[in-house]
Write a protein that holds these residues in place. Structure first.
Motif, PDB file in Angstrom:
ATOM      1  N   ASP A 124       0.808  -1.214   0.000  1.00 16.18           N
ATOM      2  CA  ASP A 124       0.000   0.000   0.000  1.00 16.18           C
ATOM      3  C   ASP A 124       0.843   1.267   0.000  1.00 16.18           C
ATOM      4  O   ASP A 124       0.372   2.328  -0.397  1.00 16.18           O
ATOM      5  CB  ASP A 124      -0.939   0.018   1.216  1.00 16.18           C
ATOM      6  CG  ASP A 124      -1.955  -1.112   1.172  1.00 16.18           C
ATOM      7  OD1 ASP A 124      -2.263  -1.582   0.049  1.00 16.18           O
ATOM      8  OD2 ASP A 124      -2.427  -1.530   2.240  1.00 16.18           O
ATOM      9  N   ALA A 125       2.087   1.150   0.438  1.00 16.51           N
ATOM     10  CA  ALA A 125       2.938   2.337   0.568  1.00 16.51           C
ATOM     11  C   ALA A 125       3.944   2.500  -0.562  1.00 16.51           C
ATOM     12  O   ALA A 125       4.498   3.578  -0.745  1.00 16.51           O
ATOM     13  CB  ALA A 125       3.689   2.279   1.898  1.00 16.51           C
ATOM     14  N   SER A 126       4.183   1.435  -1.313  1.00 17.02           N
ATOM     15  CA  SER A 126       5.260   1.510  -2.298  1.00 17.02           C
ATOM     16  C   SER A 126       4.753   1.949  -3.667  1.00 17.02           C
ATOM     17  O   SER A 126       3.738   1.478  -4.156  1.00 17.02           O
ATOM     18  CB  SER A 126       6.003   0.179  -2.401  1.00 17.02           C
ATOM     19  OG  SER A 126       5.178  -0.836  -2.910  1.00 17.02           O
ATOM     20  N   VAL A 127       5.508   2.874  -4.243  1.00 14.28           N
ATOM     21  CA  VAL A 127       5.255   3.355  -5.598  1.00 14.28           C
ATOM     22  C   VAL A 127       6.532   3.072  -6.387  1.00 14.28           C
ATOM     23  O   VAL A 127       7.591   3.607  -6.053  1.00 14.28           O
ATOM     24  CB  VAL A 127       4.954   4.871  -5.610  1.00 14.28           C
ATOM     25  CG1 VAL A 127       4.796   5.374  -7.037  1.00 14.28           C
ATOM     26  CG2 VAL A 127       3.723   5.180  -4.768  1.00 14.28           C
ATOM     27  N   PRO A 128       6.466   2.197  -7.386  1.00 11.30           N
ATOM     28  CA  PRO A 128       7.677   1.852  -8.131  1.00 11.30           C
ATOM     29  C   PRO A 128       8.434   3.083  -8.634  1.00 11.30           C
ATOM     30  O   PRO A 128       7.843   3.996  -9.218  1.00 11.30           O
ATOM     31  CB  PRO A 128       7.143   1.012  -9.296  1.00 11.30           C
ATOM     32  CG  PRO A 128       5.903   0.385  -8.745  1.00 11.30           C
ATOM     33  CD  PRO A 128       5.294   1.463  -7.879  1.00 11.30           C
ATOM     34  N   GLY A 129       9.723   3.118  -8.326  1.00  5.81           N
ATOM     35  CA  GLY A 129      10.589   4.211  -8.763  1.00  5.81           C
ATOM     36  C   GLY A 129      10.605   5.426  -7.856  1.00  5.81           C
ATOM     37  O   GLY A 129      11.361   6.363  -8.088  1.00  5.81           O
ATOM     38  N   GLU A 130       9.817   5.429  -6.791  1.00  3.50           N
ATOM     39  CA  GLU A 130       9.790   6.576  -5.876  1.00  3.50           C
ATOM     40  C   GLU A 130      10.800   6.358  -4.751  1.00  3.50           C
ATOM     41  O   GLU A 130      10.737   5.353  -4.049  1.00  3.50           O
ATOM     42  CB  GLU A 130       8.393   6.769  -5.298  1.00  3.50           C
ATOM     43  CG  GLU A 130       8.251   8.051  -4.518  1.00  3.50           C
ATOM     44  CD  GLU A 130       6.812   8.277  -4.103  1.00  3.50           C
ATOM     45  OE1 GLU A 130       6.245   9.298  -4.525  1.00  3.50           O
ATOM     46  OE2 GLU A 130       6.261   7.427  -3.375  1.00  3.50           O
ATOM     47  N   VAL A 131      11.724   7.305  -4.627  1.00  4.80           N
ATOM     48  CA  VAL A 131      12.799   7.183  -3.649  1.00  4.80           C
ATOM     49  C   VAL A 131      12.867   8.465  -2.821  1.00  4.80           C
ATOM     50  O   VAL A 131      12.694   9.568  -3.325  1.00  4.80           O
ATOM     51  CB  VAL A 131      14.154   6.942  -4.356  1.00  4.80           C
ATOM     52  CG1 VAL A 131      15.284   6.854  -3.356  1.00  4.80           C
ATOM     53  CG2 VAL A 131      14.095   5.666  -5.190  1.00  4.80           C
ATOM     54  N   PHE A 132      13.139   8.276  -1.531  1.00  6.91           N
ATOM     55  CA  PHE A 132      13.302   9.387  -0.599  1.00  6.91           C
ATOM     56  C   PHE A 132      14.701   9.283  -0.002  1.00  6.91           C
ATOM     57  O   PHE A 132      15.113   8.201   0.406  1.00  6.91           O
ATOM     58  CB  PHE A 132      12.282   9.295   0.538  1.00  6.91           C
ATOM     59  CG  PHE A 132      10.862   9.290   0.059  1.00  6.91           C
ATOM     60  CD1 PHE A 132      10.151  10.468  -0.032  1.00  6.91           C
ATOM     61  CD2 PHE A 132      10.237   8.095  -0.296  1.00  6.91           C
ATOM     62  CE1 PHE A 132       8.834  10.468  -0.479  1.00  6.91           C
ATOM     63  CE2 PHE A 132       8.935   8.080  -0.746  1.00  6.91           C
ATOM     64  CZ  PHE A 132       8.231   9.270  -0.837  1.00  6.91           C
ATOM     65  N   PHE A 133      15.422  10.402   0.050  1.00  5.36           N
ATOM     66  CA  PHE A 133      16.695  10.381   0.760  1.00  5.36           C
ATOM     67  C   PHE A 133      16.891  11.685   1.495  1.00  5.36           C
ATOM     68  O   PHE A 133      16.350  12.728   1.133  1.00  5.36           O
ATOM     69  CB  PHE A 133      17.876  10.053  -0.157  1.00  5.36           C
ATOM     70  CG  PHE A 133      18.200  11.057  -1.226  1.00  5.36           C
ATOM     71  CD1 PHE A 133      19.126  12.078  -1.003  1.00  5.36           C
ATOM     72  CD2 PHE A 133      17.618  10.970  -2.481  1.00  5.36           C
ATOM     73  CE1 PHE A 133      19.448  12.977  -1.990  1.00  5.36           C
ATOM     74  CE2 PHE A 133      17.935  11.862  -3.487  1.00  5.36           C
ATOM     75  CZ  PHE A 133      18.855  12.879  -3.241  1.00  5.36           C
ATOM     76  N   SER A 134      17.641  11.590   2.580  1.00  9.04           N
ATOM     77  CA  SER A 134      17.922  12.745   3.427  1.00  9.04           C
ATOM     78  C   SER A 134      19.396  12.779   3.737  1.00  9.04           C
ATOM     79  O   SER A 134      20.046  11.737   3.869  1.00  9.04           O
ATOM     80  CB  SER A 134      17.123  12.660   4.729  1.00  9.04           C
ATOM     81  OG  SER A 134      15.745  12.661   4.451  1.00  9.04           O
ATOM     82  N   ILE A 135      19.898  13.997   3.865  1.00  4.71           N
ATOM     83  CA  ILE A 135      21.298  14.216   4.227  1.00  4.71           C
ATOM     84  C   ILE A 135      21.297  15.119   5.455  1.00  4.71           C
ATOM     85  O   ILE A 135      20.720  16.215   5.429  1.00  4.71           O
ATOM     86  CB  ILE A 135      22.085  14.881   3.079  1.00  4.71           C
ATOM     87  CG1 ILE A 135      22.047  14.009   1.818  1.00  4.71           C
ATOM     88  CG2 ILE A 135      23.535  15.161   3.523  1.00  4.71           C
ATOM     89  CD1 ILE A 135      22.589  14.696   0.569  1.00  4.71           C
ATOM     90  N   LEU A 136      21.926  14.663   6.511  1.00 10.60           N
ATOM     91  CA  LEU A 136      22.103  15.465   7.709  1.00 10.60           C
ATOM     92  C   LEU A 136      23.531  15.989   7.680  1.00 10.60           C
ATOM     93  O   LEU A 136      24.489  15.208   7.668  1.00 10.60           O
ATOM     94  CB  LEU A 136      21.857  14.631   8.970  1.00 10.60           C
ATOM     95  CG  LEU A 136      21.944  15.361  10.308  1.00 10.60           C
ATOM     96  CD1 LEU A 136      20.940  16.502  10.382  1.00 10.60           C
ATOM     97  CD2 LEU A 136      21.703  14.390  11.443  1.00 10.60           C
ATOM     98  N   TYR A 137      23.671  17.315   7.607  1.00  8.70           N
ATOM     99  CA  TYR A 137      24.992  17.927   7.485  1.00  8.70           C
ATOM    100  C   TYR A 137      24.999  19.236   8.251  1.00  8.70           C
ATOM    101  O   TYR A 137      24.094  20.057   8.088  1.00  8.70           O
ATOM    102  CB  TYR A 137      25.320  18.161   6.009  1.00  8.70           C
ATOM    103  CG  TYR A 137      26.616  18.893   5.751  1.00  8.70           C
ATOM    104  CD1 TYR A 137      27.830  18.403   6.216  1.00  8.70           C
ATOM    105  CD2 TYR A 137      26.627  20.086   5.046  1.00  8.70           C
ATOM    106  CE1 TYR A 137      29.013  19.072   5.983  1.00  8.70           C
ATOM    107  CE2 TYR A 137      27.815  20.769   4.797  1.00  8.70           C
ATOM    108  CZ  TYR A 137      29.000  20.255   5.271  1.00  8.70           C
ATOM    109  OH  TYR A 137      30.183  20.922   5.048  1.00  8.70           O
TER     110      TYR A 137
END
Length: 175
Positions: A124-137
């Motif tokens: 229910d949560a996955s969408v093919p090709g959808e990616v999330f990323f975060s950078i803590l700097y």
């Protein structure tokens, strides 16, 4: 969060590897440590960083948290996953925070998402090709969301995500 954009076409693996070598050498030069918590990329970012000799001076370690339980075990609050889903900027943010705190690193990267197919464990949560990323700097969290078009292999997806993470991290390091 930055705008979603469609990434089409495959990136050159050789170019991605060359860029990560430059990144690793820059981090060594600046004495900045880095860590990752990866799901969709399965440790690809950590591997690219540590492919360069001398990376042990800056690479603190990494978590490959392919399932929800592993994310929770390594510091991602369960309520974040339950409220926003495992595929969300909030989960990527929590991943970046957790690995940075755990390893006491200067930079933390969290990445989650779905490559080319629906995740049977989280349909229910996955969408093919959808990616999330975060950078803590420098104590600030930067969140990104990307939609990757159809690619030929899982490695191609990982390299496409790695390429975007590299581009965003280099921008931050140039500030």
């Amino acid at each position: 969060m930055d705008d979603i954009y469609e990434k089409t076409g495959e990136v050159s693996e050789a170019d991605v590897r060359k860029n990560y070598k430059k990144l690793t050498l820059l981090l060594i030069e600046r004495g900045l440590s880095i860590t990752t918590m990866e799901s969709a990329t399965s440790g690809q970012i950590a591997s690219l960083i540590t492919d360069t000799e001398g990376a042990s001076a800056i690479f603190k370690g990494a978590y490959i948290t392919y399932c929800n339980q592993a994310k929770i075990m390594h510091g991602v609050p369960q309520d974040v996953i339950e409220k926003y889903s495992v595929y969300s900027s909030e989960t990527a943010d929590a991943m970046a925070k957790a690995c940075t705190e755990s390893y006491k690193a200067d930079i933390g990267i969290g990445v989650t998402g779905t490559t080319g197919n629906v995740d049977p464990a989280n349909p229910d949560a996955s969408v093919p090709g959808e990616v999330f990323f975060s950078i803590l700097y420098k104590g600030k969290l930067y969140s990104f969301q990307e939609k990757i078009g159809s690619l030929s292999t899982r490695l191609a997806y990982k390299m496409a995500v790695a390429d975007q993470i590299y581009k965003e991290l280099i921008k931050l390091l140039k500030r």
